[in-house]
Design an enzyme around this catalytic site. Structure first.
Site, PDB file in Angstrom:
ATOM      1  N   GLU B  48      11.213  33.294  37.103  1.00  0.00           N
ATOM      2  CA  GLU B  48      10.470  34.503  36.737  1.00  0.00           C
ATOM      3  C   GLU B  48      11.384  35.327  35.843  1.00  0.00           C
ATOM      4  OE1 GLU B  48       8.894  36.896  40.055  1.00  0.00           O
ATOM      5  OE2 GLU B  48       9.490  38.669  38.929  1.00  0.00           O
ATOM      6  N   ASP B  59      11.161  48.578  40.529  1.00  0.00           N
ATOM      7  CA  ASP B  59      12.448  47.926  40.747  1.00  0.00           C
ATOM      8  C   ASP B  59      13.465  48.847  41.396  1.00  0.00           C
ATOM      9  OD1 ASP B  59      12.228  45.199  39.790  1.00  0.00           O
ATOM     10  OD2 ASP B  59      11.764  46.098  37.848  1.00  0.00           O
TER      11      ASP B  59
END
EC number: 4.2.1.20
Lengths: 405, 266
Positions: B48, B59
């Protein structure tokens, strides 16, 4: 009457034309739906409205005055009325939004609020409402801002809030919002994100607008009472856009009333140091909504700049994007220098120290007044939203005018 | 091999797929390519790639830092496509995880075309929900790309069904309410979420957010079809004194994760 004036926007999924919507992690959708539902119920609940009205009146000091500023008007070549949101408790229009959202937080049974703040005004307002309503309060603030706004950090702490300096990215407002969103993704069960402006994912833009739209409702009645007519123009500074949408909204259906939003022009739109999303940005997605953003050709956010911390933001509320594209409102940049000239003029002619954000609204009014006078063939009447007071800006302004020490 | 074939092969072997993440351009474009190739060589089944973005709200600190380093190094959207092409060229399936604005700015259809040409299998879109994805739904159909939307423990049954109905390739289940980052314990919510997804679709279900080693990969692999690992791998590179040490550490963790998903058969 267009769609916005008729109260039809946003649509049920939070869109203002092609703008707005929800560009957020799925983890937040349930909370946004819960907020939307709670807000809709509250809107229809007379007890909620009565409590909100009571707090605005007895706690925040509203309605705020509409003041005809004669000496400033003489210098402007226009009849200028000031909507005195600077006299509200906590010193700005923002108290309207935080009281509304804090009441909603209680209604949803949540015990904790988080907020982002740039200059600290929204953080102080949130800490104030949290103290009043016995909510735990955590405020995310870029580390750069905690340093340049140390007094507001102290104010928030006095009010019992926890201030978390954000050390990622540019360490300013944009990163404080990122960090608040990250907190919210993890804590959404018991926490409300008390967003400070009419931006972000649905339902925030429409909900915050509705909490602050009393500014325009009051001003419209006040100008009719005082002059017997609607104004030729309504002007406000535009950061995220809550004070501007707050005063614009009641006038959107009045076709003869021009709406002017003034952005932070910084050192000029031709430089890379400004916060002019409309003149210097383009449509994109940031912080949960599609709107105008400062971005490079790859869609990476460009850091904004303005002497005013409250205007120093690379995105803007989506309803403004829609008002811009439909031509209903006009958005123009006002440079640091123009704003500070207007700041000084208001100090010296009216004995009012405005927030530097609001000084952009004043500077913009000074800039458009001559054109408007020529177009109308008479002296124009302009309402400027004096959205906040300048106490917080004494150091910045003192340093700008070299009058410190 | 495509991602779907990798999931099918692993399913036949009775195990989960390991998916390793890395931001393109971190620490450099070539460095990120080397890192991803090393991960695949050490046994990671699929890669990914994350497109570095200035405002990565899903994140945690590790991937934020790596993205900042990549952007400070001048990485562009085209560099991410180049990295995808290089890694996909070695035969490992490569899916791109990206925040939405860079794609919208590139042009959704143009990006889909160029991603397909680079050999990418599709997109994972952390801040694009199907409700807002009309353009992407059309472009991914036109260019035969997979689309992975996220489901969360907080998703209602109605939203979960709607979301998986718009997925193709695999579904991404966020195991914890929170941002990316290795955790000491994986979530108790994850197995329940996976079984809810299974009730709504036959697509493979990948679980991400929080996995940091082979033991946790084994645990997650016991109930999910894909074990997605990001921050722990990125940290190998972030905390290494030099590139060689970073690659060595990355290979070791990748091998541990690959063993982890094989340690449990279902």
């Amino acid at each position: 009457m267009n769609a916005s004036a008729a109260g039809l926007l946003p649509d049920v999924s939070g869109h203002f034309g092609r703008y707005g919507g929800r560009f957020v992690p799925e983890a937040l959708i349930a909370a946004l739906d819960q907020l939307d539902a709670a807000y809709r119920h509250a809107t229809a609940d007379e007890a909620f409205q009565a409590e909100f009205g009571r707090l605005l009146r007895d706690y925040a000091g509203l309605p705020s005055l509409l003041y005809r500023a004669d000496r400033f008007s003489a210098a402007a070549g226009a009849r200028i009325f000031l909507k005195r949101e600077d006299l509200n408790h906590t010193g700005a229009h923002k108290v309207r939004n935080v009281l509304g959202q804090a009441l909603l937080t209680k209604r949803m049974g949540k015990k904790r609020v988080i907020a982002e703040t740039g200059a600290g005004q929204h953080g102080v307002a949130t800490a104030t409402a949290a103290a009043l309503m016995d909510l735990e309060c955590v405020v995310y603030m870029g580390e750069v801002d905690t340093e340049r706004q140390a007094l507001n950090v102290a104010r928030m702490r006095m009010l019992g809030a926890t201030v978390v300096p954000v050390r990622t990215g540019s360490r300013t407002l944009k990163d404080a919002i990122n960090e608040a969103l990250r907190d919210w993704v993890s804590t959404v069960d018991d926490t409300h994100y008390l967003l400070g402006t009419a931006a972000g994912p649905h339902p925030f833009p429409g909900m915050v607008r509705d909490f602050v739209r009393g500014i325009g409702v009051e001003a419209r009645q006040q100008i009719l009472d005082q002059t017997g007519a609607l104004p030729d123009a309504v002007a406000a500074c535009v950061g995220g856009g809550s004070n501007a949408i707050g005063i614009f909204h009641a006038f959107v259906g009045d076709e003869g009333v021009r709406l002017y939003g003034f952005e932070g022009g910084g050192e000029g739109v031709s430089t890379d140091r400004h916060s002019a999303r409309f003149s210097g940005g383009s449509p994109g997605v940031l912080h949960g909504a599609r709107t105008y953003v400062l971005q490079d050709e790859d869609g990476q956010t460009i850091e904004s700049y303005s002497i005013s911390a409250g205007l120093d933001y690379p995105s803007v509320g989506p309803e403004h994007a829609w008002l811009h594209d439909t031509g209903r409102a006009t958005y123009l940049p006002v440079t640091d220098a123009e704003a500070m000239d207007a700041f000084q003029l208001l100090c010296r002619t009216e004995g009012i120290i405005p927030a530097i954000e609001s000084a952009h609204g004043l500077g913009g009014a000074l800039a458009v007044a001559p054109t408007l006078a020529e177009e109308l063939g008479r002296e124009p009447t302009i309402i400027v939203n004096l959205s906040g007071r300048g106490d917080k800006d004494v150091e910045t302004a003192g340093s700008y005018f070299r009058i410190l020490g | 091999m495509g991602l779907t074939e990798v999931f099918e092969k692993a399913r036949a072997e009775g195990r989960a797929v390991s998916v390793g993440c890395m931001p393109a351009g971190f620490p450099t474009v070539d460095g990120s390519i080397a890192a991803m190739v090393a991960m695949a060589e050490a046994g990671i089944d699929a890669i990914e790639v994350e497109l570095p973005y200035s405002d990565p709200v899903m994140d945690g600190p590790v991937i934020q830092r790596a993205s900042e380093i990549a952007l400070a190094g001048g990485v562009r959207t085209k560099d991410t496509l180049r990295a995808i092409e290089a890694v996909a060229g070695t035969g490992v399936p490569v899916v791109l995880m990206t925040y939405w604005n860079p794609i919208e700015r590139y042009g959704v259809d143009a990006f889909a075309r160029d991603l397909a040409a680079a050999g990418g299998t599709g997109l994972i879109t952390p801040d694009l929900i199907p409700d807002e994805a009309h353009e992407w739904l059309a472009a991914s159909d036109a260019h035969q790309l997979d689309r992975t939307f996220l489901v969360s423990p907080s998703s209602t049954d109605e939203r979960l069904a709607m979301t998986v109905a718009h997925c193709r390739g695999f579904v991404y289940a966020t195991a914890v309410m929170g941002v990316t980052g290795a955790r000491d314990q994986t979530s108790v919510a994850a197995p329940a979420l996976v079984s809810r997804v299974r009730a709504a679709t036959d697509l493979p279900v990948g679980v991400g957010l929080g996995v940091r080693d082979g033991a946790q990969a084994a645990e997650v692999g016991s109930f999910a079809d894909g074990v997605i690992v990001g921050s722990a791998l990125v940290r190998c590179v972030l905390e290494a004194p030099d590139e060689a040490a970073g690659l060595a550490s990355l290979r070791a963790l990748s091998a541990d994760l690959a063993r982890g998903v094989r340690a449990v058969t279902r």
